[in-house]
Design an enzyme around this catalytic site. Sequence first.
Site, mmCIF file in Angstrom:
data_model
loop_
_atom_site.group_PDB
_atom_site.id
_atom_site.type_symbol
_atom_site.label_atom_id
_atom_site.label_comp_id
_atom_site.label_asym_id
_atom_site.label_seq_id
_atom_site.Cartn_x
_atom_site.Cartn_y
_atom_site.Cartn_z
ATOM 1 C CE LYS A 212 41.845 31.515 41.955
ATOM 2 N NZ LYS A 212 42.749 31.903 41.391
ATOM 3 C CB SER B 288 33.380 27.934 38.364
ATOM 4 O OG SER B 288 33.901 26.855 38.012
ATOM 5 N N GLY B 289 36.210 28.908 37.467
ATOM 6 C CA GLY B 289 37.014 28.786 36.156
ATOM 7 C C GLY B 289 37.887 27.317 35.676
ATOM 8 N N GLY B 290 39.134 27.438 34.500
ATOM 9 C CA GLY B 290 39.324 25.912 35.145
ATOM 10 C C GLY B 290 40.266 25.095 36.417
ATOM 11 C CG ASP C 253 47.109 36.278 32.963
ATOM 12 O OD1 ASP C 253 46.827 37.295 31.914
ATOM 13 O OD2 ASP C 253 45.998 35.482 33.919
ATOM 14 C CB THR D 199 34.406 27.153 42.555
ATOM 15 O OG1 THR D 199 34.264 26.589 41.932
ATOM 16 C CG2 THR D 199 32.889 27.702 42.339
ATOM 17 C CB VAL D 200 35.618 32.997 43.228
ATOM 18 C CG1 VAL D 200 36.145 34.287 44.041
ATOM 19 C CG2 VAL D 200 37.508 32.449 42.276
#
Length: 737
Positions: free
Chosen positions: A44, A24-26, A138, A29-30
């Site tokens: 995702k 999970s990130g900003g 990125d 969630t995956v």
Amino acid sequence: MFFPLTHDDPEQLGTYRLVARLGSGGMGTVYLGQSPSGRIAALKTMHARTAADPAFRARFRLETDASRVIGGHHGARVFDADPIAEIPWLATEYVIGPPLDEAVQSGGPLPETAVRALGASLCAALAQLHGSDVVHRDLKPSNIMITADGPKVIDFGIARAIGDERLTRTGTEAGTPAFMSPEQAMGQDHSPAGDVFALAGVLVYAVAGRGPFGAGQAADLLWVRYAEPDLTGVPASLVPVLRRCFEKVPERRPTTAQLGSELACADGGFSAHLPEPVLAEIARRATAVWQVEPCRLPPPAGSVLSETVPDSARPGMSRRTLLTVAGGSASSIAASGAGAWAWLGRRGGAAEPTGSTGSQQPKWDLIWQVTASYEDPRVPPAPLLLDQLIVVGAYGLQGLNPKTGKARWPEYPEVYFAHLTATNSRQIYTINHSSEEKDPLTVSRVDLTTGAVGDPFIELKDFRVALYGTQLLYATDDTLYAVGGRGPHPASSVETDHFFKEQSWSLLGLDIHSGSKLWEVPLPPRPDGSTRMHFLSARVSGDHLVLVQQSAKGETQLVVLNRHTGAVLWQRKFDSGQPDASRAHLAVDDTHVYPSAGRLLALALSDGTVSWRYDQSPAGAAYSPPTVKDGLVYAVEEGGGVVASTPEAASCGGPRTSAAPHRRISTHHLSSASSTCTASRRPVSSPPTSEGAPLPASSRPPRPSTSLMSPPAGSSPWARATSPATPSSEFTEAAQA
């Protein structure tokens, strides 16, 4: 690493049952998920707070598009997606292998041969992206998965179209400091050369165990902008190759093709160059994914939060379509009709199967079937049919052998958008898509063997190809019919997948031989935010161009023009209650138009009057979009199977029926304006009464005038067409709604 689901994680996304969390990130969630057939996928999704932000939703949709562009060879294959759901989600293959940063941390730096193989493969991946006018922005070790088949690039969360800076201007992050290019660090445009800069940093990390510009702190951006990279630990043979990639001036860096040729190593598969610890980790992950047991954490004590469930079960037509081609004669018609019925659906609800309730299922004699990309098409899709080629898909078009279904085009052809592509059954033409705001509208021919796009042979400098509503509608041997727009994308806009009121639009006739514009007809303007294209479909018969036009509110009308001059001959509004995918499909022969109106009827091609309609349908019966073959009009009758009708066979007798298991092919009696069955005739402007009798002649509309107006209020959806003595050059104002 797998983590338990939390109490408020959804049970499933689309058809995928969630098994565990992957991270999970900003933004979101995956999850690890599993389809009903047992296929494992990575899913995702976005956090609810970010899903409410239009800028983040736009980024998620771009990520979905970029994932499709890079495909399954260089990235994670996309299985399914719903970027417009309440909580958007994306399902891709679960990549078996560690991220590059974990592989280096656990097993140490990679040997030079492995780094060369890694770099050459990543150059091919970036070339695939850049060839579709997408930059990653990125690229870093954690976004590169190491598999036995080769590296796969993932996470396109801040990818964008080349030249499009709108998402950056929203204030979102621009990349990872340790792997950013100088121009990206200064907030300038990030071109394909910026991805090459980042790739060189990734390769330094892979071979030396650390990045060339520090550990990724914000202060390292000064190092990126003004200082030289630290190449300590890089093999001497790689130093000059990578140093050129770190040039501060983008134009001095090599292209992906040049860099890939310099990095090429000895023959052998990618896995042959990987060290044993990495291969062991790949094997461990391949086993571990099948041993995960679903686990969900309980809610915190005293919690009253309800479960968060994404919008995965909206009523209506699914955005996933399996293209099916059937063989044989009668069985081929039956199969195509059944497919049309699936598009038709039920008014006000989802499509439901109809027909026999017995245990025996109909046999459609399928020859082959393929999965094609039909998610959220801008116009209802239809395959392009040529002698030795069929082209399918709404995005990322596939060129197939019509007999076997085998691919004839490479996996990533240059022609991409179906709504910008048309054929005259001998040649395919495409409008050259570009994200550059000032690029003109150009048209090229498509190589039927390779899918490659040739040099433009039509250029319209006053039309902007990047505008959302551009369409290529139809192609004949001498003319292309297109929709072009003038005006800019407002600079303040983040999401550009819609119309803007500053834009003006026209229907165009383009000469294939001279490359010139033959005629131009103004179209009604679109309000800000409208996403409905001007036309759902087009057909040509003789001197007539037949169009299904739609308004910004979704109302449709049939419009017929002189195809040589663009003069509007007649038009009719029709609101059959069917979805766009059904209303778009119509059939045309030399003398009639057969619209998808929920009932069987034929309109005279010359003036739009009703030539005949079938009046003996069961109460409440509806019909699929029709098709015409050898003088017969075929359609699927709800609950009745396939029906075949011919106006030439109209008589006062009953229908002649030939029964077949689970489907019906019939020749029905038709009420015809030219037949002797006067008892079944009714004025063309009058809706049928409950008894089926004609209405009084006094209800007929006035004689046609010279203005193109919409039908009077309260008239039939098939009210008398306007047939002006002097054809108009503009479409009715009714289409502006």
